[in-house]
Design an enzyme around this catalytic site. Structure first.
Site, PDB file in Angstrom:
ATOM      1  N   GLU A 117       0.824  -1.207   0.000  1.00 11.22           N
ATOM      2  CA  GLU A 117       0.000   0.000   0.000  1.00 11.22           C
ATOM      3  C   GLU A 117       0.861   1.261   0.000  1.00 11.22           C
ATOM      4  OE1 GLU A 117      -2.365  -2.905   2.700  1.00 11.22           O
ATOM      5  OE2 GLU A 117      -0.316  -2.642   1.965  1.00 11.22           O
ATOM      6  N   CYS A 135      -2.848  -3.261   7.349  1.00 10.68           N
ATOM      7  CA  CYS A 135      -2.503  -3.364   8.762  1.00 10.68           C
ATOM      8  C   CYS A 135      -2.805  -2.056   9.488  1.00 10.68           C
ATOM      9  CB  CYS A 135      -1.032  -3.748   8.931  1.00 10.68           C
ATOM     10  SG  CYS A 135       0.140  -2.519   8.325  1.00 10.68           S
ATOM     11  N   ALA A 142      17.522 -42.977  -3.994  1.00 13.71           N
ATOM     12  CA  ALA A 142      18.955 -43.233  -4.192  1.00 13.71           C
ATOM     13  C   ALA A 142      19.157 -44.732  -4.332  1.00 13.71           C
ATOM     14  CB  ALA A 142      19.774 -42.705  -3.012  1.00 13.71           C
ATOM     15  N   GLU A 161      13.769 -30.198   2.084  1.00  4.12           N
ATOM     16  CA  GLU A 161      14.481 -31.067   1.137  1.00  4.12           C
ATOM     17  C   GLU A 161      15.368 -31.969   1.982  1.00  4.12           C
ATOM     18  OE1 GLU A 161      16.331 -29.126  -2.212  1.00  4.12           O
ATOM     19  OE2 GLU A 161      15.057 -27.370  -2.013  1.00  4.12           O
ATOM     20  N   LEU A 212      14.135 -37.574   8.383  1.00  2.00           N
ATOM     21  CA  LEU A 212      13.437 -36.338   8.703  1.00  2.00           C
ATOM     22  C   LEU A 212      12.109 -36.259   7.960  1.00  2.00           C
ATOM     23  CD1 LEU A 212      13.252 -33.616  10.080  1.00  2.00           C
ATOM     24  CD2 LEU A 212      14.696 -32.651   8.267  1.00  2.00           C
TER      25      LEU A 212
END
Length: 329
Positions: free
Chosen positions: A23, A46, A133, A262, A267
């Site tokens: 803005e 805001c 892999a 990635e 994980l």
């Protein structure tokens, strides 16, 4: 976007946190032509002072006549306060035009505000039989150059890129955006429960911020990595591993809207098991690696079909020789 008498006189977008919002930039472009104009925004302006002054003040001071906002801001500091302030100043406000598209555009911010964690995208490259892999660990390159280029755009739109220490030790990635003319690097996040990170790893020597989450109390190693410029955060969880739920809350508190993961199968599996993934983005190459090659996820405990983790298909498209499949949680 600022419109005066049916003519677009200014357009702008918020480039990065801490810089002027769209803005303010658009009003600067419009100058005196902003008075009496209609301003179109995709998110409620805001009304609080954060890193920048409130946009509502700028709109009121500029003398705009009307504001069209696509959707309300879920931030508790705003949440209809911006709309109310504009209306109290005599500015006409319309809400809800293209609401769905705006919420999709701002999905990371919306999700962070509503759930106190980022919108998490898990990206994996695999063969058509779901192998990342061969048994030796060799994985470069499973997918095509076109897919790897496409990933750069995923990185560019992310606030942060995350991987695990296993990927760092195996591949020594830089985790940077490599697009011509792109001058903002996402935060690089490493999950390293035992804090075995090498300060000379490529991820540590690139421009930008590095954030390491660990479960260990190794103060000497923590101080050593901190001296290289990394921010080390101690978040111990079950089995001496990083508490991934607390990690997501910490990332949200740091302003991370969209997180691209990635990572390897450990994980990746942990995040899926803890229901922390919003999108699973698979780049599938048209070849087969067989059952002794490495799989995408470590997910112990799935013994029956009823234990399966379900997604819906959000998008399927061809990228070079590969398929990119987006699954939604």
């Amino acid at each position: 976007m600022v419109v005066q008498n049916g003519e677009i006189v200014a357009e702008a977008w918020h480039k990065r946190a801490g810089e002027p919002h769209a803005e303010v930039l658009a009003l600067r472009q419009a100058g005196k032509r902003a008075r009496g104009a209609t301003v179109y925004v995709n998110l409620e302006p805001c009304c609080h002072r954060g890193r920048t002054p409130p946009c509502t003040s700028s709109l009121i001071d500029a003398g705009v006549a009307r504001v069209v906002t696509a959707t309300e801001d879920p931030n508790p500091q705003v949440s209809n306060g911006g709309i109310s302030r504009l209306r109290n100043a005599g500015i006409e406000v319309d809400v809800g035009v293209m609401r769905e598209q705006a919420q999709r555009l701002n999905r990371g911010f919306m999700h962070r505000m509503r759930h106190r964690r980022p919108w998490v995208m898990l990206k994996l490259a695999a063969s058509m039989d779901g192998r990342t892999a061969v048994a030796s660990g060799e994985s470069k390159w499973i997918t095509s150059e076109a897919s790897r280029a496409d990933v750069q755009w995923l990185r560019a739109k992310s606030s942060a890129i995350m991987t695990g220490i296993g990927t760092i030790l195996a591949d020594d990635p830089a985790l940077t955006v490599r697009l011509e003319g792109f001058d903002r690097q996402p935060v690089r996040v490493i999950v390293d429960s035992n804090l075995t990170m090498d300060a000379n790893a490529r991820v540590m020597t690139q421009p930008g911020e590095v954030l390491i989450y660990t479960a260990t109390e190794d103060r000497a190693q923590s101080d050593h990595l901190t001296q290289t410029g990394a921010d080390v955060v101690h978040l111990p969880g079950p089995e001496d591993r990083v508490d991934v739920d607390a990690m997501m809350e910490d990332l949200a508190a740091r302003g991370v809207n969209e997180l691209l993961v990635e990572a390897g199968r450990t994980l990746s599996g942990t995040l899926i098991r803890n229901k922390l993934i919003n999108e699973l983005i698979l780049y599938l190459a048209p070849h087969i690696l067989g059952d002794v090659a490495r799989g995408m996820f470590r997910l112990p405990g799935i013994e029956r079909l009823s234990d399966r983790i379900e997604f819906t298909i959000g998008d399927v498209r061809r990228v070079g020789a590969d398929l990119r499949v987006t699954l939604c949680a």
